[in-house]
Design a protein around this motif. Structure first.
Motif, PDB file in Angstrom:
ATOM      1  N   ALA A  20      -8.049  11.561  -4.783  1.00  0.00           N
ATOM      2  CA  ALA A  20      -7.079  11.437  -5.879  1.00  0.00           C
ATOM      3  C   ALA A  20      -5.668  11.213  -5.331  1.00  0.00           C
ATOM      4  CB  ALA A  20      -7.122  12.679  -6.768  1.00  0.00           C
ATOM      5  N   GLU A  21      -5.347  11.909  -4.246  1.00  0.00           N
ATOM      6  CA  GLU A  21      -4.025  11.717  -3.622  1.00  0.00           C
ATOM      7  C   GLU A  21      -3.878  10.330  -3.029  1.00  0.00           C
ATOM      8  OE1 GLU A  21      -1.881  14.314  -0.880  1.00  0.00           O
ATOM      9  OE2 GLU A  21      -3.170  15.917  -1.665  1.00  0.00           O
ATOM     10  N   ILE A  22      -4.965   9.839  -2.437  1.00  0.00           N
ATOM     11  CA  ILE A  22      -4.933   8.483  -1.875  1.00  0.00           C
ATOM     12  C   ILE A  22      -4.663   7.482  -3.004  1.00  0.00           C
ATOM     13  CG2 ILE A  22      -6.367   6.664  -0.837  1.00  0.00           C
ATOM     14  CD1 ILE A  22      -7.780   8.947   0.748  1.00  0.00           C
ATOM     15  N   ALA A  23      -5.334   7.674  -4.137  1.00  0.00           N
ATOM     16  CA  ALA A  23      -5.148   6.764  -5.280  1.00  0.00           C
ATOM     17  C   ALA A  23      -3.701   6.797  -5.761  1.00  0.00           C
ATOM     18  CB  ALA A  23      -6.111   7.148  -6.407  1.00  0.00           C
ATOM     19  N   ALA A  24      -3.105   7.995  -5.807  1.00  0.00           N
ATOM     20  CA  ALA A  24      -1.718   8.124  -6.266  1.00  0.00           C
ATOM     21  C   ALA A  24      -0.765   7.438  -5.282  1.00  0.00           C
ATOM     22  CB  ALA A  24      -1.357   9.602  -6.416  1.00  0.00           C
ATOM     23  N   THR A  25      -1.012   7.632  -3.983  1.00  0.00           N
ATOM     24  CA  THR A  25      -0.152   6.995  -2.970  1.00  0.00           C
ATOM     25  C   THR A  25      -0.317   5.479  -3.013  1.00  0.00           C
ATOM     26  OG1 THR A  25      -0.512   8.965  -1.610  1.00  0.00           O
ATOM     27  CG2 THR A  25       0.575   7.114  -0.546  1.00  0.00           C
ATOM     28  N   ALA A  26      -1.528   5.022  -3.234  1.00  0.00           N
ATOM     29  CA  ALA A  26      -1.774   3.577  -3.331  1.00  0.00           C
ATOM     30  C   ALA A  26      -0.976   2.982  -4.490  1.00  0.00           C
ATOM     31  CB  ALA A  26      -3.267   3.309  -3.504  1.00  0.00           C
ATOM     32  N   ARG A  27      -0.961   3.680  -5.624  1.00  0.00           N
ATOM     33  CA  ARG A  27      -0.182   3.196  -6.786  1.00  0.00           C
ATOM     34  C   ARG A  27       1.297   3.124  -6.433  1.00  0.00           C
ATOM     35  NH1 ARG A  27      -3.801   6.177  -9.757  1.00  0.00           N
ATOM     36  NH2 ARG A  27      -2.521   8.063  -9.765  1.00  0.00           N
ATOM     37  N   ALA A  28       1.781   4.187  -5.776  1.00  0.00           N
ATOM     38  CA  ALA A  28       3.213   4.276  -5.465  1.00  0.00           C
ATOM     39  C   ALA A  28       3.659   3.217  -4.460  1.00  0.00           C
ATOM     40  CB  ALA A  28       3.532   5.680  -4.937  1.00  0.00           C
ATOM     41  N   THR A  33       2.349  -3.050  -0.468  1.00  0.00           N
ATOM     42  CA  THR A  33       1.081  -3.350   0.215  1.00  0.00           C
ATOM     43  C   THR A  33       0.322  -4.483  -0.465  1.00  0.00           C
ATOM     44  OG1 THR A  33      -0.171  -1.789  -1.142  1.00  0.00           O
ATOM     45  CG2 THR A  33       0.794  -0.935   0.918  1.00  0.00           C
ATOM     46  N   GLY A  34       0.650  -4.741  -1.738  1.00  0.00           N
ATOM     47  CA  GLY A  34      -0.125  -5.708  -2.504  1.00  0.00           C
ATOM     48  C   GLY A  34      -1.440  -5.121  -2.990  1.00  0.00           C
ATOM     49  N   ARG A  35      -1.647  -3.821  -2.750  1.00  0.00           N
ATOM     50  CA  ARG A  35      -2.904  -3.156  -3.140  1.00  0.00           C
ATOM     51  C   ARG A  35      -2.612  -1.861  -3.905  1.00  0.00           C
ATOM     52  NH1 ARG A  35      -7.397  -5.464   0.067  1.00  0.00           N
ATOM     53  NH2 ARG A  35      -6.694  -7.597   0.162  1.00  0.00           N
ATOM     54  N   PRO A  36      -2.232  -1.965  -5.188  1.00  0.00           N
ATOM     55  CA  PRO A  36      -1.937  -0.752  -5.960  1.00  0.00           C
ATOM     56  C   PRO A  36      -3.165   0.112  -6.231  1.00  0.00           C
ATOM     57  CG  PRO A  36      -1.801  -2.702  -7.345  1.00  0.00           C
ATOM     58  CD  PRO A  36      -1.991  -3.198  -5.948  1.00  0.00           C
ATOM     59  N   ALA A  37      -4.341  -0.498  -6.087  1.00  0.00           N
ATOM     60  CA  ALA A  37      -5.586   0.272  -6.202  1.00  0.00           C
ATOM     61  C   ALA A  37      -6.542  -0.275  -5.156  1.00  0.00           C
ATOM     62  CB  ALA A  37      -6.181   0.124  -7.593  1.00  0.00           C
ATOM     63  N   PHE A  38      -7.264   0.611  -4.504  1.00  0.00           N
ATOM     64  CA  PHE A  38      -8.214   0.171  -3.486  1.00  0.00           C
ATOM     65  C   PHE A  38      -9.580  -0.061  -4.121  1.00  0.00           C
ATOM     66  CE2 PHE A  38      -5.550   2.954  -0.404  1.00  0.00           C
ATOM     67  CZ  PHE A  38      -4.572   1.977  -0.357  1.00  0.00           C
ATOM     68  N   ALA A  39     -10.400  -0.873  -3.449  1.00  0.00           N
ATOM     69  CA  ALA A  39     -11.735  -1.182  -3.965  1.00  0.00           C
ATOM     70  C   ALA A  39     -12.527   0.105  -4.195  1.00  0.00           C
ATOM     71  CB  ALA A  39     -12.470  -2.076  -2.966  1.00  0.00           C
ATOM     72  N   ALA A  40     -13.338   0.084  -5.248  1.00  0.00           N
ATOM     73  CA  ALA A  40     -14.124   1.281  -5.599  1.00  0.00           C
ATOM     74  C   ALA A  40     -15.012   1.711  -4.436  1.00  0.00           C
ATOM     75  CB  ALA A  40     -14.971   1.002  -6.842  1.00  0.00           C
ATOM     76  N   ARG A  41     -15.590   0.736  -3.715  1.00  0.00           N
ATOM     77  CA  ARG A  41     -16.488   1.144  -2.621  1.00  0.00           C
ATOM     78  C   ARG A  41     -15.716   1.736  -1.443  1.00  0.00           C
ATOM     79  NH1 ARG A  41     -18.009  -3.090   0.964  1.00  0.00           N
ATOM     80  NH2 ARG A  41     -20.054  -2.168   1.212  1.00  0.00           N
ATOM     81  N   VAL A  42     -14.463   1.314  -1.260  1.00  0.00           N
ATOM     82  CA  VAL A  42     -13.631   1.929  -0.221  1.00  0.00           C
ATOM     83  C   VAL A  42     -13.350   3.389  -0.606  1.00  0.00           C
ATOM     84  CG1 VAL A  42     -11.332   1.910   0.862  1.00  0.00           C
ATOM     85  CG2 VAL A  42     -12.602  -0.236   0.564  1.00  0.00           C
ATOM     86  N   MET A  43     -12.992   3.602  -1.862  1.00  0.00           N
ATOM     87  CA  MET A  43     -12.719   4.967  -2.318  1.00  0.00           C
ATOM     88  C   MET A  43     -13.976   5.839  -2.247  1.00  0.00           C
ATOM     89  SD  MET A  43      -9.557   5.080  -2.782  1.00  0.00           S
ATOM     90  CE  MET A  43      -8.692   6.055  -4.007  1.00  0.00           C
ATOM     91  N   ALA A  44     -15.128   5.230  -2.531  1.00  0.00           N
ATOM     92  CA  ALA A  44     -16.388   5.990  -2.449  1.00  0.00           C
ATOM     93  C   ALA A  44     -16.651   6.426  -1.004  1.00  0.00           C
ATOM     94  CB  ALA A  44     -17.548   5.145  -2.977  1.00  0.00           C
ATOM     95  N   ALA A  45     -16.358   5.533  -0.057  1.00  0.00           N
ATOM     96  CA  ALA A  45     -16.549   5.904   1.359  1.00  0.00           C
ATOM     97  C   ALA A  45     -15.596   7.032   1.750  1.00  0.00           C
ATOM     98  CB  ALA A  45     -16.334   4.682   2.251  1.00  0.00           C
ATOM     99  N   MET A  46     -14.350   6.959   1.248  1.00  0.00           N
ATOM    100  CA  MET A  46     -13.389   8.029   1.549  1.00  0.00           C
ATOM    101  C   MET A  46     -13.877   9.359   0.969  1.00  0.00           C
ATOM    102  SD  MET A  46     -11.088   6.448   3.330  1.00  0.00           S
ATOM    103  CE  MET A  46      -9.962   7.816   3.565  1.00  0.00           C
ATOM    104  N   GLY A  47     -14.569   9.278  -0.149  1.00  0.00           N
ATOM    105  CA  GLY A  47     -15.086  10.476  -0.801  1.00  0.00           C
ATOM    106  C   GLY A  47     -16.360  11.001  -0.165  1.00  0.00           C
ATOM    107  N   LYS A  48     -16.905  10.242   0.756  1.00  0.00           N
ATOM    108  CA  LYS A  48     -18.192  10.607   1.335  1.00  0.00           C
ATOM    109  C   LYS A  48     -18.109  11.118   2.779  1.00  0.00           C
ATOM    110  CE  LYS A  48     -22.828   8.784   1.961  1.00  0.00           C
ATOM    111  NZ  LYS A  48     -23.623   7.552   2.122  1.00  0.00           N
TER     112      LYS A  48
END
Ligand code: SAH
Length: 228
Positions: A20-28, A33-48
């Motif tokens: 969740a913090e990574i998602a917030a930092t990505a938005r900010a 970066t040109g990437r306000p949100a990361f790919a769902a599968r990247v976030m899933a790997a971070m969560g795993k």
């Protein structure tokens, strides 16, 4: 390690908070970066990936804080947001073959291993590389090949790569790494001196072999050192 699965579950809520913090930092930082949100599968790997099993024992309690941590030998495991950003910037696909320069703890390699077909990772400090290789094997990452050596020259026998991630800062982009990129491939690398502001660059090799470079955010990495 008989209770690995249990221990992983115990850390799952903290891993979710980290994501969740990574998602917030990505938005900010999205405008830079040109990437306000990361790919769902990247976030899933971070969560795993069990980050707490890749950091040294004294750091386990801090494993899921969104900051870099010392891993010994003067080296650090990158901030989780930076790991996620660099991973997202290579647009990892399931069939990709990826090179990482600077194995460190093995955490970035493990995240990549969740996302792509094969990971080659090279570390110059022998005890650091050996420890990471053992941890990755223990966690069952069979699609990661590790090597001790100077990653400046890449890994010619395994080249060309769909993507290359360099997790130590170089004064300039190493030419051998650009050479070892496939056409259409992406190289993500912090460039700048040890005491300067470094910039995280995304270099893309066009189908005709020409490269384009995009600057993203200022970062701080340990230096890419050179072997003899
Ligand atoms: N990706 C790592 C963090 C890397 S810290 C992780 O997920 O934990 C940077 C690492 O790069 C350090 O371990 C350092 O020893 C290594 N390094 C520095 N110069 C190198 C070189 N020329 N070749 C390979 N590794 C290098």
């Amino acid at each position: 390690m008989t209770d690995t699965a249990d221990a992983q579950d115990a850390f799952a809520p903290r891993r979710a908070e980290m994501v969740a913090e990574i998602a917030a930092t990505a938005r900010a930082t999205g405008a830079e970066t040109g990437r306000p949100a990361f790919a769902a599968r990247v976030m899933a790997a971070m969560g795993k990936v069990p980050r707490h099993l890749l950091v040294p024992d004294p750091q386990v309690a801090y494993a899921y804080e969104n900051r870099p941590l010392p891993i010994g030998h003067g080296q650090t495991i990158s901030q989780p947001y930076i790991v996620a950003l660099m991973t997202d910037l290579i647009d990892p696909e399931a069939s990709d073959v990826v090179l990482e320069v600077g194995t460190g703890s093995g955490y970035q390699a493990a995240v990549l291993a969740e996302l792509v077909a094969r990971v080659f990772t090279i570390e110059i400090v022998e005890p650091v590389g050996r420890r990471a290789a053992e941890a990755l094997a223990r966690l069952g990452y069979r699609n990661v090949a590790t090597r001790i050596g100077d990653g400046y020259g890449g890994w010619p026998e395994a080249a060309p790569f769909d993507a290359i991630l360099v997790t130590a800062a170089a004064p300039a982009v190493p030419a051998p790494l650009v050479d070892q990129l496939k056409p259409g491939g992406r190289l993500v690398i912090p460039v700048g001196g040890q005491w300067e502001v470094q910039e995280l660059l995304v270099i893309e090799k066009q189908p005709d072999g020409a490269t384009s470079t995009r600057r993203t955010i200022p970062v701080r990495f340990v230096p890419l050192t050179r072997g003899k």
